[in-house]
Design an enzyme around this catalytic site. Structure first.
Site, mmCIF file in Angstrom:
data_model
loop_
_atom_site.group_PDB
_atom_site.id
_atom_site.type_symbol
_atom_site.label_atom_id
_atom_site.label_comp_id
_atom_site.label_asym_id
_atom_site.label_seq_id
_atom_site.Cartn_x
_atom_site.Cartn_y
_atom_site.Cartn_z
ATOM 1 C CG HIS A 175 4.486 -13.844 3.073
ATOM 2 N ND1 HIS A 175 5.843 -13.642 2.987
ATOM 3 C CD2 HIS A 175 4.097 -13.161 4.173
ATOM 4 C CE1 HIS A 175 6.244 -12.881 3.980
ATOM 5 N NE2 HIS A 175 5.218 -12.567 4.717
ATOM 6 C CB CYS B 179 6.903 -13.695 9.048
ATOM 7 S SG CYS B 179 6.737 -11.933 8.731
ATOM 8 C CG HIS C 64 1.564 -12.640 7.902
ATOM 9 N ND1 HIS C 64 2.381 -13.741 7.976
ATOM 10 C CD2 HIS C 64 2.325 -11.640 7.405
ATOM 11 C CE1 HIS C 64 3.587 -13.415 7.561
ATOM 12 N NE2 HIS C 64 3.587 -12.148 7.203
ATOM 13 C CG HIS D 122 3.396 -8.234 4.439
ATOM 14 N ND1 HIS D 122 3.833 -7.607 5.576
ATOM 15 C CD2 HIS D 122 3.811 -9.519 4.536
ATOM 16 C CE1 HIS D 122 4.493 -8.468 6.340
ATOM 17 N NE2 HIS D 122 4.495 -9.647 5.737
ATOM 18 C CG ASP E 179 -3.040 -6.407 -6.276
ATOM 19 O OD1 ASP E 179 -2.742 -6.268 -5.068
ATOM 20 O OD2 ASP E 179 -3.945 -5.766 -6.832
ATOM 21 C CG HIS E 180 -6.147 -8.476 -4.072
ATOM 22 N ND1 HIS E 180 -5.665 -7.294 -4.577
ATOM 23 C CD2 HIS E 180 -6.999 -8.137 -3.080
ATOM 24 C CE1 HIS E 180 -6.227 -6.282 -3.928
ATOM 25 N NE2 HIS E 180 -7.033 -6.760 -3.003
ATOM 26 C CD GLU F 163 7.829 -8.306 5.311
ATOM 27 O OE1 GLU F 163 8.172 -9.291 4.636
ATOM 28 O OE2 GLU F 163 8.118 -8.168 6.507
HETATM 29 NI NI NI Z 1 5.408 -11.394 6.435
#
Ligand code: NI
Length: 139
Positions: A17, A36, A42, A44, A82-83, A128
């Site tokens: 995100h 972020c 990037h 998580h 997911d992914h 996170e």
């Molecule tokens: Ni983040």
């Protein structure tokens, strides 16, 4: 005597995100969002704790069929997230800032009306990182 019991299912998903407010200039975005707000996003490794509750009576003697709960979470949450790139790929996040807070609220909305009769969603907890999580209780 009340016998309300809470059951938690733990799931994982990976997603990318970017935190970004298009109304702010570059400096303010960097100041507020930090890493972020990295322009290309990037990733998580999210950990999701879904807690449901129900009064446990003699019949059926459990909170929820854990397999069915897992299926629901898979179909309506994990398959969607997911992914994925949370900013671009997820219909139910469309137009929202992809903060962990907003993500937890969106997961709640995906699940709460789909649980089996008598089973209540109690909490969506979303990590996170191993050291930061948010918890949403539906209000
Ligand atoms: Ni983040």
């Amino acid at each position: 005597l009340f016998q309300i019991v809470f059951l938690t299912r733990i799931e994982h998903f990976n997603a990318s995100h970017k935190l970004y407010n298009p109304d702010w200039d570059k400096e303010k975005n960097e100041a507020v969002c930090g890493k972020c707000g990295n322009v290309n996003g990037h990733g998580h490794n999210y950990e999701l704790h879904i807690t449901v509750k129900r009064e446990v009576t003699a019949d059926p003697g459990f909170v929820v069929n854990a397999k069915n709960l897992s299926k629901l979470i898979n179909e309506f949450v994990l398959e969607e997230l997911d992914h994925k790139n949370l900013n671009l790929d997820v219909a139910f996040l469309n137009g929202k800032m992809c903060s962990t807070e907003n993500l937890a609220i969106a997961v709640w909305q995906q699940l709460f009306s789909r649980l089996p009769k008598g089973v209540e969603l109690h909490c969506v907890k979303l990590y996170e990182t191993p050291r930061i999580y948010v918890a949403y209780f539906g209000k």
